[in-house]
Design a protein around this motif. Structure first.
Motif, PDB file in Angstrom:
ATOM      1  N   VAL A 165      -1.345   7.696   0.367  1.00 23.35           N
ATOM      2  CA  VAL A 165      -0.004   7.900   0.911  1.00 23.35           C
ATOM      3  C   VAL A 165       0.222   9.390   1.125  1.00 23.35           C
ATOM      4  CG1 VAL A 165       2.467   7.588   0.558  1.00 23.35           C
ATOM      5  CG2 VAL A 165       0.860   5.802  -0.153  1.00 23.35           C
ATOM      6  N   HIS A 175      10.007   6.832  -1.100  1.00 24.53           N
ATOM      7  CA  HIS A 175       9.171   5.658  -0.832  1.00 24.53           C
ATOM      8  C   HIS A 175       8.577   5.740   0.565  1.00 24.53           C
ATOM      9  CE1 HIS A 175      12.268   3.915  -3.711  1.00 24.53           C
ATOM     10  NE2 HIS A 175      11.203   4.279  -4.402  1.00 24.53           N
ATOM     11  N   TYR A 181       3.299   0.626   6.853  1.00 23.99           N
ATOM     12  CA  TYR A 181       2.588  -0.601   6.470  1.00 23.99           C
ATOM     13  C   TYR A 181       1.968  -1.264   7.693  1.00 23.99           C
ATOM     14  CZ  TYR A 181       4.896  -0.720   1.860  1.00 23.99           C
ATOM     15  OH  TYR A 181       5.326  -0.443   0.597  1.00 23.99           O
ATOM     16  N   ASN A 208       6.114  -4.997  -3.371  1.00 23.52           N
ATOM     17  CA  ASN A 208       6.236  -3.872  -4.304  1.00 23.52           C
ATOM     18  C   ASN A 208       6.223  -2.560  -3.540  1.00 23.52           C
ATOM     19  OD1 ASN A 208       6.068  -4.902  -7.238  1.00 23.52           O
ATOM     20  ND2 ASN A 208       4.477  -6.062  -6.175  1.00 23.52           N
ATOM     21  N   GLU A 209       7.001  -1.599  -4.016  1.00 24.31           N
ATOM     22  CA  GLU A 209       7.106  -0.308  -3.348  1.00 24.31           C
ATOM     23  C   GLU A 209       5.851   0.533  -3.541  1.00 24.31           C
ATOM     24  OE1 GLU A 209      11.889   0.481  -3.763  1.00 24.31           O
ATOM     25  OE2 GLU A 209      10.539   1.032  -5.400  1.00 24.31           O
ATOM     26  N   VAL A 210       5.562   1.365  -2.561  1.00 22.83           N
ATOM     27  CA  VAL A 210       4.451   2.314  -2.649  1.00 22.83           C
ATOM     28  C   VAL A 210       5.047   3.714  -2.615  1.00 22.83           C
ATOM     29  CG1 VAL A 210       2.292   3.083  -1.593  1.00 22.83           C
ATOM     30  CG2 VAL A 210       2.973   0.680  -1.418  1.00 22.83           C
ATOM     31  N   ARG A 211       4.484   4.610  -3.421  1.00 29.09           N
ATOM     32  CA  ARG A 211       5.032   5.962  -3.535  1.00 29.09           C
ATOM     33  C   ARG A 211       4.018   7.030  -3.101  1.00 29.09           C
ATOM     34  NH1 ARG A 211       9.513   6.291  -7.088  1.00 29.09           N
ATOM     35  NH2 ARG A 211      10.288   4.204  -7.509  1.00 29.09           N
ATOM     36  N   GLU A 214      -0.105   7.654  -3.934  1.00 23.23           N
ATOM     37  CA  GLU A 214      -0.809   6.448  -4.364  1.00 23.23           C
ATOM     38  C   GLU A 214      -1.902   6.068  -3.361  1.00 23.23           C
ATOM     39  OE1 GLU A 214       1.958   3.914  -7.308  1.00 23.23           O
ATOM     40  OE2 GLU A 214       2.557   3.764  -5.219  1.00 23.23           O
ATOM     41  N   VAL A 216      -3.842   3.076  -1.516  1.00 24.56           N
ATOM     42  CA  VAL A 216      -3.699   1.662  -1.171  1.00 24.56           C
ATOM     43  C   VAL A 216      -4.919   1.224  -0.371  1.00 24.56           C
ATOM     44  CG1 VAL A 216      -1.157   1.740  -1.156  1.00 24.56           C
ATOM     45  CG2 VAL A 216      -2.429   2.058   0.990  1.00 24.56           C
ATOM     46  N   MET A 233      -2.295  -2.215  -4.101  1.00 21.90           N
ATOM     47  CA  MET A 233      -2.396  -1.022  -4.955  1.00 21.90           C
ATOM     48  C   MET A 233      -3.132  -1.516  -6.184  1.00 21.90           C
ATOM     49  SD  MET A 233       1.531   0.354  -4.866  1.00 21.90           S
ATOM     50  CE  MET A 233       2.214  -1.243  -5.361  1.00 21.90           C
ATOM     51  N   ALA A 238       1.330  -4.993  -2.461  1.00 22.61           N
ATOM     52  CA  ALA A 238       2.514  -4.277  -1.952  1.00 22.61           C
ATOM     53  C   ALA A 238       3.177  -5.066  -0.822  1.00 22.61           C
ATOM     54  CB  ALA A 238       2.127  -2.892  -1.470  1.00 22.61           C
TER      55      ALA A 238
END
Lengths: 250, 250
Positions: A165, A175, A181, A208-211, A214, A216, A233, A238
């Motif tokens: 990310v 976020h 996505y 689910n949130e991705v920050r 991170e 993925v 993740m 996610a």
């Protein structure tokens, strides 16, 4: 910009070169950006902007989208983007979107389900009346249900691509902007498939949130006319999506 | 859209949420997209679009940019983007850009050097008069020189981030849209640095093209007020850049 009923809003947009793919058609990620933009402009127009919503201790979070595409516009085309805050109940709001060509034909249609997330509990909250009443949409008992992406078929051959990310992927709330996505999901398909196929139907569910920072993995499998997608993740999902495709007209 | 002299062109633009970073300011990549867009609109307006240029066996390729930023606009701001095809000689064209706030103050200024690349030889060609005469810019012997990014200081501590070129990074010509270099370069700096610093000056030189599917590394080092950047494909340098930064006003 045209104001319609309080729960409807539309504006025009010129599709430009940096919003299209190598076939010169609007990308799915940019279509989402335009749909989110018209919602935000409607909200601001009604005094329901992000600051006002936050002052009630919540933020709008999208949980599902369903898009149907007839044809993506080309760079240089002027389109009309329309949204309608169609229905809501205690916990969920249902919003529709349209993309029209200059001659009024429908290029794409979208449906979405939104919830109010509490900043205090990070959980779904009752939708405060103050942030929904100005749309003048009548509350309903039952909302339309959006198709849920099918269970990922583990027996299919899959392709996986890794993403980190990026700083520029994140919003003011820390976020990932949802539009990314869509790029991750579709980028896991072969370029030749993307070049020769036209997206017809896309169903996505955010889990689910991705920050920022991170890692993925975008996992995809496809047949000649369908694809399945997951953003993972580690072992956590996610988002999941299903797509339907047709051969692209040349 | 306002037409000025044949070699000048300007248009207004509303900065929207998906063009800004997590401080709600326009990103450098989006600034480049706006500058490229105003050039293309000028070209189309003069009948000098991509198809016409291609019909002369060449395509315009940018080799260097130099940007100076006073302040990046915020989401919601309406700005004016202006360009001028200022000067050219046999092989090089010099083009300037401005970003103005609604009150006319200059937010950013850019200079660029362009060459005509031959499709047949993949080398720099003499600029065909047909693709430059309509700007009504007088030819010059000597073009302004842009500052060249300094030699990368190998003794500094560097940070490296890997990127795979994505399907949606590429243009209709199969090459990476230049705007992505800016995201790769800046993303290699720590998020906290990007959040607390405001870009003041950015000099970039493009050396080798990057194509779909290739792996690149963004290498960066920084002090409190400067940063150095390289995009590498293995041992080959794709682009180099220098930046100057100031603490961001809160």
């Amino acid at each position: 910009m045209t104001s319609l009923a309080a729960n409807e809003f539309s504006e025009s947009h010129r599709v430009v070169d940096h919003e299209v793919d190598d076939t010169r058609r609007l990308t799915l990620a940019q279509l989402i950006n335009l749909f989110v933009l018209v919602s935000e402009d409607q909200n601001d127009n009604l005094g329901l902007g992000v600051d006002f919503v936050q002052s009630h201790g919540v933020g709008w979070v999208v949980t599902q989208y369903h898009f149907q595409v007839t044809r993506m516009p080309l760079a240089g085309d002027t389109v009309v983007v329309k949204t309608k805050a169609t229905a809501f109940n205690k916990y969920f709001a249902y919003r529709e979107y349209w993309l029209f060509a200059a001659d009024g034909t429908t290029l794409a249609y979208g449906e979405s389900i939104w919830v109010a997330m509490s900043y205090a509990t990070r959980k779904i909250a009752t939708i405060p009346m103050e942030i929904i009443a100005p749309y003048e949409t009548a509350p309903v008992k039952r909302l339309p249900r959006l198709p849920r992406p099918s269970r990922f078929d583990e027996t299919q051959t899959t392709e996986t691509k890794p993403y980190l990310v990026r700083y520029f992927d994140i919003d003011a709330n820390g976020h990932v902007n949802n539009a990314h996505y869509f790029d991750w999901m579709l980028d896991a398909l072969p370029a030749e498939f993307l070049r020769t196929h036209q997206l017809r139907d896309f169903q996505i569910r955010f889990e689910n949130e991705v920050r920022y920072g991170e890692a993925v993995a975008s996992v995809a499998s496809h047949t000649a006319t369908t694809s399945q997608h997951r953003i993972m993740m580690g072992a956590t999902t996610a988002a999941t999506a299903n797509a339907a495709w047709a051969m692209r007209e040349r």
